[in-house]
Design an enzyme around this catalytic site. Structure first.
Site, PDB file in Angstrom:
ATOM      1  N   TYR A 132       0.874  -1.178   0.000  1.00 49.51           N
ATOM      2  CA  TYR A 132       0.000   0.000   0.000  1.00 49.51           C
ATOM      3  C   TYR A 132       0.907   1.223   0.000  1.00 49.51           C
ATOM      4  O   TYR A 132       1.565   1.518   0.997  1.00 49.51           O
ATOM      5  CB  TYR A 132      -0.899  -0.064   1.232  1.00 49.51           C
ATOM      6  N   LYS A 160      -1.584  -1.504  -3.874  1.00 53.57           N
ATOM      7  CA  LYS A 160      -2.569  -0.424  -3.950  1.00 53.57           C
ATOM      8  C   LYS A 160      -1.787   0.871  -4.082  1.00 53.57           C
ATOM      9  O   LYS A 160      -1.048   1.259  -3.169  1.00 53.57           O
ATOM     10  CB  LYS A 160      -3.443  -0.390  -2.700  1.00 53.57           C
ATOM     11  N   VAL A 204      -9.469   1.227  -5.657  1.00 55.60           N
ATOM     12  CA  VAL A 204      -9.862   1.402  -4.259  1.00 55.60           C
ATOM     13  C   VAL A 204     -10.253   2.868  -4.109  1.00 55.60           C
ATOM     14  O   VAL A 204      -9.422   3.758  -4.304  1.00 55.60           O
ATOM     15  CB  VAL A 204      -8.739   1.046  -3.281  1.00 55.60           C
TER      16      VAL A 204
END
Length: 293
Positions: A132, A160, A204
């Site tokens: 992330y 992500k 996301v």
């Protein structure tokens, strides 16, 4: 590949700033009804304001609420590897689709340090791990070469990207093309359709909390090959983002927009942005103009 949309679910709070688990479950059900997957304890979920035990309980509650209807990824990243491993082990086995870990923050890391951090995490759990990257908040950036190295770990499933630059997404996508099984999820809301078109496995979204059906429409239209419908939904979504985020810190604006429509979401824990009547009026006007009030 069928692309997917994860919504970075808000965490709801009571008036005394305790977590309102039932209201958070209700927000999860709202997203599930729209067809969106979920991310719990992310930036829009106020993860930095949550205690260790609250994060575990939230992960369990949302995993239970989702069941086999949608996928759930949980962010368990902490400043230190030690605490990150504690949290990861606690949520491993809850039925999560993935464990995401934001890069350590406050602590400046070398790329070698990030490799050790994420490799230790991936070694410690059976749930697939997602890197992330959000350097604007953590001051630590996962370089594409580092992502490539980590993609070779058997339990690291993807990344992500919340950096907000197209160039970085494209670099990560090259890693995905070279390393089968490694997925890239694009996070900035203005890049949803672009990311899907470039080959991202999904997105996301924080803004999806406010407009779940609109986000789902972008992805479903793309999956159906209806480019015109996807472009129109993205145009409206991007306009909502530009207007709403111009008013202040994006996660705070998302939470406040939700609060105006449903007070059960509560405020965020202090020292988050306090309500402002003038700002509330501007948010209400933005929502009303798009039929989201």
């Amino acid at each position: 590949m069928t692309r997917r949309a994860h919504v970075a679910l808000v965490t709801c709070f009571n008036g005394d700033e305790t977590v309102n688990y039932e209201a958070t479950r209700a927000q999860a059900r709202r997203q599930i009804a729209a067809g969106n997957d979920l991310m719990v304890c992310g930036t829009n979920g106020d993860f930095t304001a949550l205690t260790h035990d609250e994060k575990i309980r939230l992960c369990a509650a949302i995993a239970e609420e989702a069941g086999d209807k949608v996928r759930v990824i949980a962010n368990i990243g902490c400043p230190a590897t030690f605490e990150t491993l504690q949290l990861a082990r606690a949520v491993d086995g809850l039925g999560l689709h993935g464990i995401a870990a934001i890069t350590p923050y406050f602590i400046a890391c070398t790329q070698a340090g990030l490799i050790r951090h994420f490799s230790s995490l991936a070694d410690a759990v059976t749930t697939p791990v997602y890197l992330y990257d959000i350097p604007a908040r953590t001051q630590n950036h996962i370089e594409p070469a580092t992502a490539r190295h980590l993609a070779g770990h058997g339990n690291i499933a993807g990344i992500k990207d919340s950096g907000g630059t197209e160039a970085t997404v494209l670099d990560y996508l090259q890693v995905a093309r070279d390393m089968p099984g490694f997925e890239v999820y694009c996070a900035p809301d203005h890049l949803v359709l672009w990311g899907l078109q470039e080959g991202c496995a999904g997105v996301v979204s924080g803004l999806g909390n406010v407009a779940p059906e609109l986000l789902a429409r972008i992805v479903s239209a793309f999956n159906a090959g209806d480019t015109a419908a996807a472009q129109e939904a993205q145009r409206v979504f991007a306009g909502l983002r530009a207007d709403l985020y111009a008013l202040g810190f994006p996660p705070a604006m998302v939470k406040r927009a939700l609060f105006l429509a449903d007070p059960s979401v509560g405020l965020s824990r202090q020292p988050a942005l306090l309500p402002d009547p003038q700002q509330d009026a501007a948010i209400a006007a933005i929502l009303a103009a798009r039929g989201l009030d």
